[in-house]
Design a protein around this motif. Structure first.
Motif, PDB file in Angstrom:
ATOM      1  N   SER A 164       0.786  -1.024   0.003  1.00  0.00           N
ATOM      2  CA  SER A 164      -0.159  -0.012  -0.011  1.00  0.00           C
ATOM      3  C   SER A 164       0.970   1.346  -0.013  1.00  0.00           C
ATOM      4  O   SER A 164       1.874   1.257   0.579  1.00  0.00           O
ATOM      5  CB  SER A 164      -0.961  -0.028   1.295  1.00  0.00           C
ATOM      6  OG  SER A 164      -0.280  -0.093   2.623  1.00  0.00           O
ATOM      7  N   ALA A 230      -2.628  -1.148  -2.955  1.00  0.00           N
ATOM      8  CA  ALA A 230      -3.587  -0.295  -2.403  1.00  0.00           C
ATOM      9  C   ALA A 230      -3.192   1.061  -2.484  1.00  0.00           C
ATOM     10  O   ALA A 230      -2.176   1.295  -1.761  1.00  0.00           O
ATOM     11  CB  ALA A 230      -4.139  -1.167  -1.161  1.00  0.00           C
ATOM     12  N   HIS A 232      -4.374   4.726  -0.279  1.00  0.00           N
ATOM     13  CA  HIS A 232      -4.388   4.867   1.171  1.00  0.00           C
ATOM     14  C   HIS A 232      -5.060   6.422   1.580  1.00  0.00           C
ATOM     15  O   HIS A 232      -4.448   7.299   0.772  1.00  0.00           O
ATOM     16  CB  HIS A 232      -3.357   4.646   1.916  1.00  0.00           C
ATOM     17  CG  HIS A 232      -3.311   4.557   3.484  1.00  0.00           C
ATOM     18  ND1 HIS A 232      -3.421   3.505   3.889  1.00  0.00           N
ATOM     19  CD2 HIS A 232      -3.187   5.503   4.338  1.00  0.00           C
ATOM     20  CE1 HIS A 232      -3.636   3.735   5.120  1.00  0.00           C
ATOM     21  NE2 HIS A 232      -3.373   4.812   5.364  1.00  0.00           N
ATOM     22  N   MET A 250      -7.128  -1.636  -4.612  1.00  0.00           N
ATOM     23  CA  MET A 250      -8.008  -1.372  -3.476  1.00  0.00           C
ATOM     24  C   MET A 250      -7.780  -0.126  -3.158  1.00  0.00           C
ATOM     25  O   MET A 250      -6.559   0.497  -3.128  1.00  0.00           O
ATOM     26  CB  MET A 250      -7.465  -2.329  -2.373  1.00  0.00           C
ATOM     27  CG  MET A 250      -7.722  -3.844  -2.427  1.00  0.00           C
ATOM     28  SD  MET A 250      -6.998  -4.683  -0.922  1.00  0.00           S
ATOM     29  CE  MET A 250      -5.933  -6.042  -1.868  1.00  0.00           C
ATOM     30  N   SER A 251      -8.816   0.468  -2.468  1.00  0.00           N
ATOM     31  CA  SER A 251      -8.705   1.707  -1.821  1.00  0.00           C
ATOM     32  C   SER A 251      -9.090   1.601  -0.489  1.00  0.00           C
ATOM     33  O   SER A 251     -10.208   1.489   0.013  1.00  0.00           O
ATOM     34  CB  SER A 251      -9.907   2.834  -2.487  1.00  0.00           C
ATOM     35  OG  SER A 251      -9.764   4.132  -1.818  1.00  0.00           O
ATOM     36  N   GLU A 252      -7.635   1.837   0.251  1.00  0.00           N
ATOM     37  CA  GLU A 252      -7.901   1.875   1.725  1.00  0.00           C
ATOM     38  C   GLU A 252      -8.455   2.971   2.282  1.00  0.00           C
ATOM     39  O   GLU A 252      -7.776   4.085   2.143  1.00  0.00           O
ATOM     40  CB  GLU A 252      -6.423   1.349   2.171  1.00  0.00           C
ATOM     41  CG  GLU A 252      -5.935  -0.001   1.965  1.00  0.00           C
ATOM     42  CD  GLU A 252      -4.728  -0.413   2.986  1.00  0.00           C
ATOM     43  OE1 GLU A 252      -4.560  -1.330   3.584  1.00  0.00           O
ATOM     44  OE2 GLU A 252      -3.814   0.566   3.092  1.00  0.00           O
TER      45      GLU A 252
END
Length: 380
Positions: A164, A230, A232, A250-252
């Motif tokens: 990430s 990902a 963040h 992914m979008s954390e």
């Protein structure tokens, strides 16, 4: 391995919930049947829930054991094993241990523990000391001058499963609210005005010098290795646009509804923190997990800094309009597993790993982990 049968359980599959029995053998789920069974030796779960073991892709829990107090560093092997035991007790059977590389505080705890924690992860696995499965998640602090050098040391680590990209420079993303940022930075000691202003200026200078070139290199290295990435604390539409261009999956912890909507439109998995759901909001003043869930903009829960938050957040989520218990359970089981390429766990289905939970609601209305099974062996 001895065959085991669990009967009279409220089984939660990926799509439904029913009373039935599960047969496990050789570490795998062999059968899932509706209704009761009279087979001799079957273990009666007395109506408790039978759920898949939880999968978490992001946790800061290990850090709490590596540095239990300001200025105190703990033995990494001891920290790892206690962290592992807490995960098993919380029903987590697969965990990506999040190690921050690049320390914004020169000589801080993170810079002193990043190498020892990864070494302990490997050694404890190699010696079969772990109760559950542990993999590695590198959290790259893009504006830290030393981040890239450390990343190159671990880019080919056999346990590396997720990378990430973070930028915690004050005034943007997670820390748009400077009052919240000051409260957070002063949790271990106060700054006078001159010290605080100097720290902010240094953070912003480091961001200007390092964040973009570091991000470009991280993306290039991850793409070359087919490592999932990902983003963040996405806040602006431009944050999502950048992530999409980089093939981030992914979008954390998006901080705004707009960023989450853009992530959904782009096909990115949206991750929110279990503590955000349990506590009713973000400690940074950003969008709440419940708000995104009510808009169906939530795919995965992370336990963040509290392992037990995953199970409680799941049951809280199941009570919201538009959510059911099976849909909520997917956010902590098959959704995170599939997002990192694990196809062999995360569901109650024949042929998959027998990573299982026995869960009971106590009189206070709290879901409690009664048993955790990892690969057909009881881990808690």
């Amino acid at each position: 391995m001895k065959q085991r049968i669990f009967r009279n359980a409220r089984i939660v599959t990926a799509t439904e919930e029913f009373t039935g029995s599960v047969v496990i053998e050789d570490g795998l789920i062999q059968r899932v049947d509706r209704g009761d069974t009279s087979v001799t030796g079957a273990e009666d779960w007395a109506g408790d829930w039978l759920m898949p073991g939880l999968v978490k892709v992001h946790t800061d829990n290990l850090e709490k054991h590596l540095s239990p107090r300001p200025g105190v560093l703990w033995n990494a092997h001891s920290a790892m094993l206690v962290h592992d035991a807490q995960c098993a007790a919380a029903g987590i059977t697969t965990v990506l241990d999040s190690v921050v590389i690049g320390d914004l505080d020169e000589g801080g705890a993170r810079s002193q523990t990043q190498h020892t924690s990864i070494a302990a992860l490997h050694q404890c696995r190699d010696e079969s000391l772990m109760r559950v499965a542990h993999l590695l998640h590198l959290r790259c602090e893009l504006s830290a001058p030393d981040m890239l050098e450390v990343f190159h040391q671990y880019a080919d680590d056999t346990l590396l499963t997720l990378v990430s990209m973070m930028d915690h420079t004050p005034g943007q993303r997670q820390w748009r609210d400077m009052a919240s940022y000051r409260r957070y930075t002063e949790r271990n000691g106060r700054y006078n005005e001159a010290e605080f202003d100097a720290m902010i200026a240094q953070r912003k200078a480091d961001q200007q010098a390092y964040s973009l070139p570091h991000r470009v290199e991280i993306v290039r290295e991850c793409q070359a290795r087919n490592l999932p990435m990902a983003s963040h604390d996405d806040t602006l539409l431009s944050d999502i646009a950048q992530a999409v261009e980089e093939r981030v999956v992914m979008s954390e912890f998006p901080t705004t509804i707009e960023a989450a909507q853009a992530a959904r439109a782009a096909g990115m998995a949206i991750i929110m923190g279990g503590p955000n759901m349990v506590k009713g909001g973000s400690h940074s003043g950003n969008v709440s997990a419940a708000e995104l869930a009510q808009l169906d903009l939530l795919d995965i829960f992370s336990s963040d800094y509290v392992p037990s938050s995953l199970l409680l957040a799941t049951f809280m989520l199941s009570a919201l309009d538009g959510w059911t218990l099976p849909k909520a359970v997917r956010t902590v089981t098959c959704n995170p597993a599939r997002a990192i390429g694990l196809q062999d766990r995360g569901e109650i289905s024949p042929g998959l790993r027998a990573d299982l939970l026995r869960v009971r609601m106590n009189r206070a209305g709290m879901p409690m982990v009664i048993e955790t099974w990892f690969g057909g062996t009881r881990a808690f």
